[in-house]
Motif scaffolding. Sequence first.
Motif, PDB file in Angstrom:
ATOM      1  N   GLN A  13     -64.086   5.042 -51.407  1.00 36.38           N
ATOM      2  CA  GLN A  13     -63.597   5.978 -52.422  1.00 36.38           C
ATOM      3  C   GLN A  13     -64.668   7.012 -52.785  1.00 36.38           C
ATOM      4  N   ALA A  16     -64.916   9.443 -49.913  1.00 38.10           N
ATOM      5  CA  ALA A  16     -63.756  10.335 -49.864  1.00 38.10           C
ATOM      6  C   ALA A  16     -63.827  11.397 -50.960  1.00 38.10           C
ATOM      7  N   GLN A  17     -64.255  10.990 -52.163  1.00 34.19           N
ATOM      8  CA  GLN A  17     -64.383  11.948 -53.270  1.00 34.19           C
ATOM      9  C   GLN A  17     -65.461  12.988 -52.964  1.00 34.19           C
ATOM     10  N   THR A  18     -66.571  12.517 -52.377  1.00 33.47           N
ATOM     11  CA  THR A  18     -67.662  13.436 -52.035  1.00 33.47           C
ATOM     12  C   THR A  18     -67.211  14.426 -50.970  1.00 33.47           C
ATOM     13  N   ARG A  19     -66.509  13.917 -49.973  1.00 31.08           N
ATOM     14  CA  ARG A  19     -66.001  14.786 -48.901  1.00 31.08           C
ATOM     15  C   ARG A  19     -65.055  15.844 -49.466  1.00 31.08           C
ATOM     16  N   GLN A  20     -64.163  15.437 -50.351  1.00 34.98           N
ATOM     17  CA  GLN A  20     -63.231  16.390 -50.957  1.00 34.98           C
ATOM     18  C   GLN A  20     -63.969  17.427 -51.801  1.00 34.98           C
ATOM     19  N   ARG A  23     -65.735  19.866 -49.365  1.00 33.97           N
ATOM     20  CA  ARG A  23     -64.854  20.728 -48.578  1.00 33.97           C
ATOM     21  C   ARG A  23     -64.018  21.677 -49.432  1.00 33.97           C
ATOM     22  N   THR A  24     -63.612  21.223 -50.636  1.00 32.56           N
ATOM     23  CA  THR A  24     -62.688  22.047 -51.429  1.00 32.56           C
ATOM     24  C   THR A  24     -63.363  22.810 -52.569  1.00 32.56           C
ATOM     25  N   GLU A  77     -71.944  13.942 -45.151  1.00 31.65           N
ATOM     26  CA  GLU A  77     -70.937  14.782 -45.825  1.00 31.65           C
ATOM     27  C   GLU A  77     -71.607  15.947 -46.560  1.00 31.65           C
TER      28      GLU A  77
END
Length: 392
Positions: A13, A16-20, A23-24, A77
């Motif tokens: 989790q 995934a939060q770091t990646r989002q 990227r966003t 990431e």
Amino acid sequence: MSTAEVGDEDFRQILAQTRQFVRTAVVPREQEILTTDRVPDELREQAKSMGLFGYAIPQEWGGLGLDLTQDVELAMELGYTSLALRSMFGTNNGIAGQVLVGYGTDEQKSTWLERIASGEVVASFALTEPGAGSNPSGLRTKAVRDGDGSSSGWIINGQKRFITNAPNANLFVTFARSRPADDKGAGIAVFLVPADTPGVEVGAKDKKMGQEGAWTADVNFTDVRVPDAALVGGSEDIGYRAAMTSLARGRVHIAALAVGAAQRALDESVTYAATATQGGTAIGDFQLVQAMLADQQTGVMAGRALVRETARQWVTGEDRRIAPSAAKLFCTEMAGKVADLAVQIHGGSGYMREVPVERIYRDVRLLRLYEGTSEIQRLIIGGGLVKGAKAR
């Protein structure tokens, strides 16, 4: 044995939060970071709220408690975007924070670590000097004992150079020679020096080739007086070991960062090759362009595998010296080659500002220099292998 405090599901989790976030939230603002030479305040606050200022600090001190195998996944990431983002909290988690985690007294940890983990305090690693970079044994900053009894302390004099986050720092983890090197050790001690201590002066922000938004500066210490409680670990023989251990761990992190940057350069190259045309044909259909993409992909995959294996060996204690240097050497050199190929694939447009591969090309050049140059890594690897053979 793993030192991780975060289970696999929780870590997935976090990743995934770091990646989002990268990227966003960050990627769309890369040009703004480059142009203004600063990371926007709202991105800094978002990073704080996500726990990124303390992801490698143990949970008992308010951090996320990631071990190095998890750290490198996060770093890959973070390397995908402007390296200034990671630089904001890199010293808190890495070379500065880990000195306290590994070598600080209980009092020092309770005074500083929670505030470092939350981002309230920015800690800088004040080691590099005009005449002492990758090799701390050349240190000239001096610490001299002053007074005795309850009023005893140290007086520090010297100059540090290229200190990351110095313009924003609240605390300088400062390395100084307390005596000549002898059979007891290197004679290098490390001190916790608050930035507002009289005699501490931070110079003008450096103008660098790349990594806009990641600030460095000189730091001068002129008759800076600190109490005995500022001596990390309560011993003047801890400093050199603390520096070497923190740098070795940091090298694995930098290797992972290089893999992330190389992945971004590869992705930009593949997208460009698939869409840009020459004479009505997508340039990715040309075999020589495909060969460049193949070299990029192979380098990235090899680097990722090496970083993961090196982090595993660090956590188990199997190798904390040669493997970190090998990973940093290979991955940072690889990132330079991948970035160079990315510019080549983009042709003339790859040389233009506002094109991501132009920024990446400049950003990754520094990775081969800090936390030990490629040449120093070769000496550590080669010397370590010979030393090991002699010991057998």
